[in-house]
Design a protein around this motif. Structure first.
Motif, PDB file in Angstrom:
ATOM      1  N   ARG A 187       0.119  13.322  -4.266  1.00 48.15           N
ATOM      2  CA  ARG A 187       1.434  13.074  -4.874  1.00 48.15           C
ATOM      3  C   ARG A 187       1.286  12.493  -6.275  1.00 48.15           C
ATOM      4  O   ARG A 187       2.013  12.884  -7.195  1.00 48.15           O
ATOM      5  CB  ARG A 187       2.265  12.133  -3.991  1.00 48.15           C
ATOM      6  CG  ARG A 187       3.004  12.818  -2.891  1.00 48.15           C
ATOM      7  CD  ARG A 187       4.084  11.941  -2.271  1.00 48.15           C
ATOM      8  NE  ARG A 187       3.674  10.564  -2.004  1.00 48.15           N
ATOM      9  CZ  ARG A 187       3.127  10.123  -0.871  1.00 48.15           C
ATOM     10  NH1 ARG A 187       2.899  10.973   0.118  1.00 48.15           N
ATOM     11  NH2 ARG A 187       2.804   8.864  -0.720  1.00 48.15           N
ATOM     12  N   GLU A 211       3.709   3.705  -4.780  1.00 47.37           N
ATOM     13  CA  GLU A 211       2.918   4.609  -5.607  1.00 47.37           C
ATOM     14  C   GLU A 211       2.911   4.142  -7.044  1.00 47.37           C
ATOM     15  O   GLU A 211       3.894   3.600  -7.533  1.00 47.37           O
ATOM     16  CB  GLU A 211       3.480   6.032  -5.547  1.00 47.37           C
ATOM     17  CG  GLU A 211       3.259   6.675  -4.220  1.00 47.37           C
ATOM     18  CD  GLU A 211       3.692   8.126  -4.199  1.00 47.37           C
ATOM     19  OE1 GLU A 211       3.943   8.708  -5.266  1.00 47.37           O
ATOM     20  OE2 GLU A 211       3.777   8.667  -3.094  1.00 47.37           O
ATOM     21  N   ASN A 218      -6.325  12.970   0.417  1.00 50.45           N
ATOM     22  CA  ASN A 218      -5.386  11.879   0.602  1.00 50.45           C
ATOM     23  C   ASN A 218      -4.022  12.320   0.080  1.00 50.45           C
ATOM     24  O   ASN A 218      -3.876  12.701  -1.083  1.00 50.45           O
ATOM     25  CB  ASN A 218      -5.910  10.661  -0.172  1.00 50.45           C
ATOM     26  CG  ASN A 218      -5.033   9.449  -0.036  1.00 50.45           C
ATOM     27  OD1 ASN A 218      -3.820   9.544  -0.107  1.00 50.45           O
ATOM     28  ND2 ASN A 218      -5.672   8.298   0.146  1.00 50.45           N
ATOM     29  N   GLU A 219      -3.002  12.253   0.929  1.00 54.02           N
ATOM     30  CA  GLU A 219      -1.662  12.705   0.548  1.00 54.02           C
ATOM     31  C   GLU A 219      -1.105  11.901  -0.621  1.00 54.02           C
ATOM     32  O   GLU A 219      -0.456  12.444  -1.515  1.00 54.02           O
ATOM     33  CB  GLU A 219      -0.727  12.594   1.754  1.00 54.02           C
ATOM     34  CG  GLU A 219       0.662  13.146   1.486  1.00 54.02           C
ATOM     35  CD  GLU A 219       1.569  13.018   2.703  1.00 54.02           C
ATOM     36  OE1 GLU A 219       2.777  12.837   2.478  1.00 54.02           O
ATOM     37  OE2 GLU A 219       1.085  13.112   3.847  1.00 54.02           O
ATOM     38  N   LYS A 220      -1.378  10.597  -0.621  1.00 51.97           N
ATOM     39  CA  LYS A 220      -0.883   9.744  -1.712  1.00 51.97           C
ATOM     40  C   LYS A 220      -1.526  10.162  -3.040  1.00 51.97           C
ATOM     41  O   LYS A 220      -0.839  10.273  -4.052  1.00 51.97           O
ATOM     42  CB  LYS A 220      -1.189   8.275  -1.416  1.00 51.97           C
ATOM     43  CG  LYS A 220      -0.743   7.332  -2.505  1.00 51.97           C
ATOM     44  CD  LYS A 220      -1.097   5.895  -2.176  1.00 51.97           C
ATOM     45  CE  LYS A 220      -0.807   4.998  -3.346  1.00 51.97           C
ATOM     46  NZ  LYS A 220      -1.245   3.633  -3.111  1.00 51.97           N
ATOM     47  N   GLU A 221      -2.831  10.414  -3.049  1.00 49.83           N
ATOM     48  CA  GLU A 221      -3.520  10.840  -4.268  1.00 49.83           C
ATOM     49  C   GLU A 221      -2.982  12.194  -4.746  1.00 49.83           C
ATOM     50  O   GLU A 221      -2.866  12.436  -5.935  1.00 49.83           O
ATOM     51  CB  GLU A 221      -5.024  10.918  -4.037  1.00 49.83           C
ATOM     52  CG  GLU A 221      -5.684   9.564  -3.937  1.00 49.83           C
ATOM     53  CD  GLU A 221      -7.176   9.654  -3.645  1.00 49.83           C
ATOM     54  OE1 GLU A 221      -7.757  10.757  -3.787  1.00 49.83           O
ATOM     55  OE2 GLU A 221      -7.759   8.623  -3.285  1.00 49.83           O
ATOM     56  N   GLU A 224       0.812  -1.211   0.000  1.00 49.26           N
ATOM     57  CA  GLU A 224       0.000   0.000   0.000  1.00 49.26           C
ATOM     58  C   GLU A 224       0.850   1.268   0.000  1.00 49.26           C
ATOM     59  O   GLU A 224       0.368   2.357  -0.293  1.00 49.26           O
ATOM     60  CB  GLU A 224      -0.996   0.017   1.169  1.00 49.26           C
ATOM     61  CG  GLU A 224      -0.371   0.009   2.547  1.00 49.26           C
ATOM     62  CD  GLU A 224      -0.163  -1.397   3.119  1.00 49.26           C
ATOM     63  OE1 GLU A 224       0.155  -1.481   4.302  1.00 49.26           O
ATOM     64  OE2 GLU A 224      -0.317  -2.392   2.404  1.00 49.26           O
ATOM     65  N   ASP A 225       2.154   1.169   0.306  1.00 45.23           N
ATOM     66  CA  ASP A 225       3.050   2.321   0.286  1.00 45.23           C
ATOM     67  C   ASP A 225       3.655   2.579  -1.096  1.00 45.23           C
ATOM     68  O   ASP A 225       4.279   3.605  -1.311  1.00 45.23           O
ATOM     69  CB  ASP A 225       4.194   2.133   1.288  1.00 45.23           C
ATOM     70  CG  ASP A 225       3.711   2.245   2.727  1.00 45.23           C
ATOM     71  OD1 ASP A 225       2.598   2.782   2.932  1.00 45.23           O
ATOM     72  OD2 ASP A 225       4.439   1.785   3.621  1.00 45.23           O
TER      73      ASP A 225
END
Length: 167
Positions: free
Chosen positions: A62, A12, A57-60, A9-10
């Protein structure tokens, strides 16, 4: 650290960036003034979109920023390689880059107009064709009343030049 030790899940996703219009290796990236302005406007919009790319969401966030950065990189390459053609310098009686050409195609009764433009500016819905297209290549260097013939499959299509202008 090896990616084998990173939680799934980490990881990208690498953004898939659609390619820009094809410009063969070694081909000069000719553009009209309007074409360059469109590229610069597209760049401004991407920069603006990047500044607004705020996701919960921080991932989204990035991923969205990475996608914009990838698009900007491709766009900056096009802008830096652009060679603006001054339409005022083109021969008025001959089809060259930037010309708006009035044509009778085949047995048609009504003429069509097309402008020969750069690959990024080409848009058939706006009657703008790339200077690298087969039709444009057949028309280049022709004059009013000349007929350019293009073989399409097993048939030949005639393009009679009725007018040439630059604007």
């Amino acid at each position: 650290m090896s990616r084998g030790f990173v939680k799934e899940e980490d990881q990208e996703e690498i953004p898939m960036v659609p390619p820009r219009a094809d410009l063969p290796v070694g081909a000069t990236n000719y553009v009209t003034e309007n074409g360059l302005l469109q590229l610069l406007s597209e760049k401004d919009k991407l920069i603006h979109d990047k500044q607004l790319a705020r996701q919960d969401n921080e991932k989204e966030q990035r991923i969205a920023i990475n996608l914009i950065n990838a698009k900007l990189q491709l766009l900056n390459e096009r802008i830096s390689s652009a060679k603006v053609v001054n339409l005022d310098d083109q021969p008025k009686d001959e089809v060259r880059f930037g010309a708006i050409v009035s044509l009778l195609i085949g047995d048609a009764k009504t003429p069509k107009e097309f402008q020969i433009v750069g690959v990024d500016e080409a848009n058939i819905a706006a009657n703008k064709i790339s200077f690298l297209s087969p039709i444009a290549k057949a028309l280049i260097s022709k004059k009013v009343n000349d007929v350019a013939v293009l073989q399409i499959g097993k048939t030949n299509r005639a393009f009679k030049i009725l007018g040439i202008r630059y604007s």
